[in-house]
Design a protein around this motif. Structure first.
Motif, PDB file in Angstrom:
ATOM      1  N   ALA A 151       0.654  -0.987  -0.243  1.00  0.00           N
ATOM      2  CA  ALA A 151      -0.239   0.102  -0.127  1.00  0.00           C
ATOM      3  C   ALA A 151       0.701   0.921  -0.012  1.00  0.00           C
ATOM      4  O   ALA A 151       2.654   0.973   0.163  1.00  0.00           O
ATOM      5  N   ASP A 152       0.448   2.876  -0.847  1.00  0.00           N
ATOM      6  CA  ASP A 152       1.330   3.715  -0.787  1.00  0.00           C
ATOM      7  C   ASP A 152       0.572   4.083   0.566  1.00  0.00           C
ATOM      8  O   ASP A 152       0.550   3.491   1.597  1.00  0.00           O
ATOM      9  N   ARG A 153       2.375   4.918   1.146  1.00  0.00           N
ATOM     10  CA  ARG A 153       2.050   5.180   2.635  1.00  0.00           C
ATOM     11  C   ARG A 153       1.052   5.766   3.525  1.00  0.00           C
ATOM     12  O   ARG A 153       1.348   5.599   4.540  1.00  0.00           O
ATOM     13  N   GLU A 154       0.755   7.207   2.609  1.00  0.00           N
ATOM     14  CA  GLU A 154      -0.626   7.202   3.314  1.00  0.00           C
ATOM     15  C   GLU A 154      -1.878   6.679   3.189  1.00  0.00           C
ATOM     16  O   GLU A 154      -2.274   6.273   4.669  1.00  0.00           O
ATOM     17  N   SER A 155      -1.973   5.775   2.915  1.00  0.00           N
ATOM     18  CA  SER A 155      -3.345   5.211   2.394  1.00  0.00           C
ATOM     19  C   SER A 155      -2.463   4.087   4.184  1.00  0.00           C
ATOM     20  O   SER A 155      -4.287   3.725   4.840  1.00  0.00           O
ATOM     21  N   ALA A 156      -2.022   3.488   3.525  1.00  0.00           N
ATOM     22  CA  ALA A 156      -0.749   2.275   4.930  1.00  0.00           C
ATOM     23  C   ALA A 156      -1.089   3.251   6.461  1.00  0.00           C
ATOM     24  O   ALA A 156      -1.795   2.351   7.469  1.00  0.00           O
ATOM     25  N   GLU A 157      -0.837   4.013   6.451  1.00  0.00           N
ATOM     26  CA  GLU A 157      -0.906   4.864   7.393  1.00  0.00           C
ATOM     27  C   GLU A 157      -2.418   5.500   8.626  1.00  0.00           C
ATOM     28  O   GLU A 157      -2.459   4.876   9.570  1.00  0.00           O
ATOM     29  N   LEU A 158      -3.176   5.679   7.295  1.00  0.00           N
ATOM     30  CA  LEU A 158      -4.621   5.624   7.572  1.00  0.00           C
ATOM     31  C   LEU A 158      -5.531   5.235   8.298  1.00  0.00           C
ATOM     32  O   LEU A 158      -5.341   4.786   9.070  1.00  0.00           O
ATOM     33  N   TRP A 159      -4.629   3.485   7.905  1.00  0.00           N
ATOM     34  CA  TRP A 159      -5.424   2.035   8.023  1.00  0.00           C
ATOM     35  C   TRP A 159      -4.997   2.168   9.482  1.00  0.00           C
ATOM     36  O   TRP A 159      -5.805   1.100   9.934  1.00  0.00           O
ATOM     37  N   ARG A 160      -3.208   1.899   9.156  1.00  0.00           N
ATOM     38  CA  ARG A 160      -3.168   1.561  11.060  1.00  0.00           C
ATOM     39  C   ARG A 160      -3.492   2.503  12.096  1.00  0.00           C
ATOM     40  O   ARG A 160      -3.615   2.370  13.449  1.00  0.00           O
ATOM     41  N   TRP A 161      -3.499   3.276  11.717  1.00  0.00           N
ATOM     42  CA  TRP A 161      -3.995   5.006  12.721  1.00  0.00           C
ATOM     43  C   TRP A 161      -5.767   4.275  12.822  1.00  0.00           C
ATOM     44  O   TRP A 161      -6.365   4.494  14.558  1.00  0.00           O
ATOM     45  N   HIS A 162      -6.292   4.471  12.061  1.00  0.00           N
ATOM     46  CA  HIS A 162      -7.638   3.916  12.527  1.00  0.00           C
ATOM     47  C   HIS A 162      -8.065   2.536  13.625  1.00  0.00           C
ATOM     48  O   HIS A 162      -8.174   2.688  13.897  1.00  0.00           O
ATOM     49  N   ALA A 163      -6.839   1.735  12.846  1.00  0.00           N
ATOM     50  CA  ALA A 163      -7.036   0.346  13.844  1.00  0.00           C
ATOM     51  C   ALA A 163      -6.524   0.445  15.054  1.00  0.00           C
ATOM     52  O   ALA A 163      -7.199   0.223  16.047  1.00  0.00           O
ATOM     53  N   LEU A 164      -5.759   1.439  15.261  1.00  0.00           N
ATOM     54  CA  LEU A 164      -5.120   1.092  16.787  1.00  0.00           C
ATOM     55  C   LEU A 164      -6.208   2.146  17.834  1.00  0.00           C
ATOM     56  O   LEU A 164      -6.038   1.925  18.884  1.00  0.00           O
ATOM     57  N   GLU A 165      -6.198   2.808  17.023  1.00  0.00           N
ATOM     58  CA  GLU A 165      -7.943   3.327  17.372  1.00  0.00           C
ATOM     59  C   GLU A 165      -8.825   2.133  17.942  1.00  0.00           C
ATOM     60  O   GLU A 165      -9.651   3.103  19.533  1.00  0.00           O
ATOM     61  N   GLU A 166      -9.304   1.902  17.440  1.00  0.00           N
ATOM     62  CA  GLU A 166     -10.216   0.933  17.359  1.00  0.00           C
ATOM     63  C   GLU A 166     -10.346   0.103  18.755  1.00  0.00           C
ATOM     64  O   GLU A 166     -10.446  -1.201  19.569  1.00  0.00           O
ATOM     65  N   ILE A 167      -8.905  -0.279  18.558  1.00  0.00           N
ATOM     66  CA  ILE A 167      -8.712  -1.169  19.358  1.00  0.00           C
ATOM     67  C   ILE A 167      -8.561  -0.647  20.720  1.00  0.00           C
ATOM     68  O   ILE A 167      -9.195  -1.123  22.020  1.00  0.00           O
ATOM     69  N   GLU A 168      -8.264   0.536  20.855  1.00  0.00           N
ATOM     70  CA  GLU A 168      -8.083   1.746  22.273  1.00  0.00           C
ATOM     71  C   GLU A 168      -9.402   1.277  22.768  1.00  0.00           C
ATOM     72  O   GLU A 168      -9.664   1.426  24.231  1.00  0.00           O
ATOM     73  N   HIS A 169     -10.532   2.102  21.595  1.00  0.00           N
ATOM     74  CA  HIS A 169     -11.469   2.168  22.499  1.00  0.00           C
ATOM     75  C   HIS A 169     -12.915   0.430  22.317  1.00  0.00           C
ATOM     76  O   HIS A 169     -14.476   1.209  22.079  1.00  0.00           O
TER      77      HIS A 169
END
Length: 286
Positions: A151-169
């Protein structure tokens, strides 16, 4: 809330990040993979309206919760609002690449119309089930780099950022449900939770598969070849659905709670890149 098992020292941290505004993404942003790109594009289309529904259903039962859960609901709400904003931007790029997502959006509208006609407690149970889905997808995305490889960097970062917050809450909707059903018998609570998950699962995968196939067809992959390729992607390699089955099944066990599996190590693994994006003054401190 006697059965709640959210860690006492958990902190939910909204992070204000923006992705892909200044860079150009390829149409097949996931390493040129028609199937993978279609699957995540179809999933992204669900988020803006879906997460608005999640916020509504949780906030409907916030009266009377303890101070810690009240702060967590506030932080959950902020996280989901920012997620929606970023997926609106992501979905705009999907449109810019020439995809037609009107049929996917129509399905979402139809499902939400049906959901909002249900009693508020059923809407909360649906949110709780879908939050379990997002949490286990999130954990898999962070745990296994193969899912976003190429994945391109920005798209991959979007999904990983979203993922870590989904785990958090991941425990917020569940703990709100425990509060809302505190006067129910354990059997009735389990029955509502389990039946809702079964109904949600059928609808969730039916529509995600239909959506992915719709987008794949727009890239020229149709018929049995498209269905076989999508089945291989979801069940074979990288096999995100196959890998999710144990965590999905655990939802039906007596005594289940999202934090029975403490995967904060995945948050720490992913969050270092977003430390500067923390939003002070809205942190849900323990």
């Amino acid at each position: 809330m006697a059965n709640a098992k959210t860690p006492a020292d958990l902190t939910i941290n909204p992070r204000d990040r923006r992705f892909g505004r200044e860079s150009k993404q390829d149409r097949l942003w996931l390493g040129g993979d028609v199937v993978g790109t279609a699957f995540y594009n179809a999933l992204s289309v669900t988020f803006p309206k879906g997460e608005a529904f999640f916020i509504e259903s949780v906030k409907a039962f916030r009266d009377g919760v303890n101070d810690k859960l009240a702060r967590e609901i506030k932080a959950f709400t902020i996280q989901e609002v920012v997620h929606s904003r970023e997926h609106v931007a992501f979905n705009r790029r999907v449109l810019d690449h020439g995809y037609d997502i009107t049929r996917l959006e129509a399905r979402i509208d139809q499902v939400l119309e049906i959901a909002r006609a249900r009693p508020a407690i059923v809407q909360l149970a649906a949110t709780m089930a879908l939050e379990h889905y997002t949490a286990i997808i999130a954990a898999e995305l962070i745990r296994n780099p193969r899912h976003l490889a190429g994945a391109d960097r920005e798209s991959a970062e979007l999904w990983r950022w979203h993922a870590l917050e989904e785990i958090e809450h991941k425990g917020v909707a569940y703990d709100t449900f425990l509060h809302a059903t505190r006067n129910m018998s354990r059997w009735k609570r389990w029955k509502i939770k389990s039946l809702t998950m079964l109904l949600i699962s059928g609808t969730f995968w039916k529509h995600r598969i239909e959506g992915a196939l719709d987008l794949m067809a727009q890239d020229g992959l149709t018929g049995w070849r498209a269905k076989a390729a999508l089945a291989k992607y979801l069940l074979g390699s990288p096999g995100i659905v196959r890998r999710m089955i144990p965590a999905w099944s655990s939802y039906f066990l007596p005594g289940f709670h999202p934090w029975n599996h403490d995967d904060r190590a995945l948050i720490r693994l992913a969050e270092s890149e977003y430390a500067e994006a923390l939003m002070p003054n809205v942190v849900a401190a323990a």
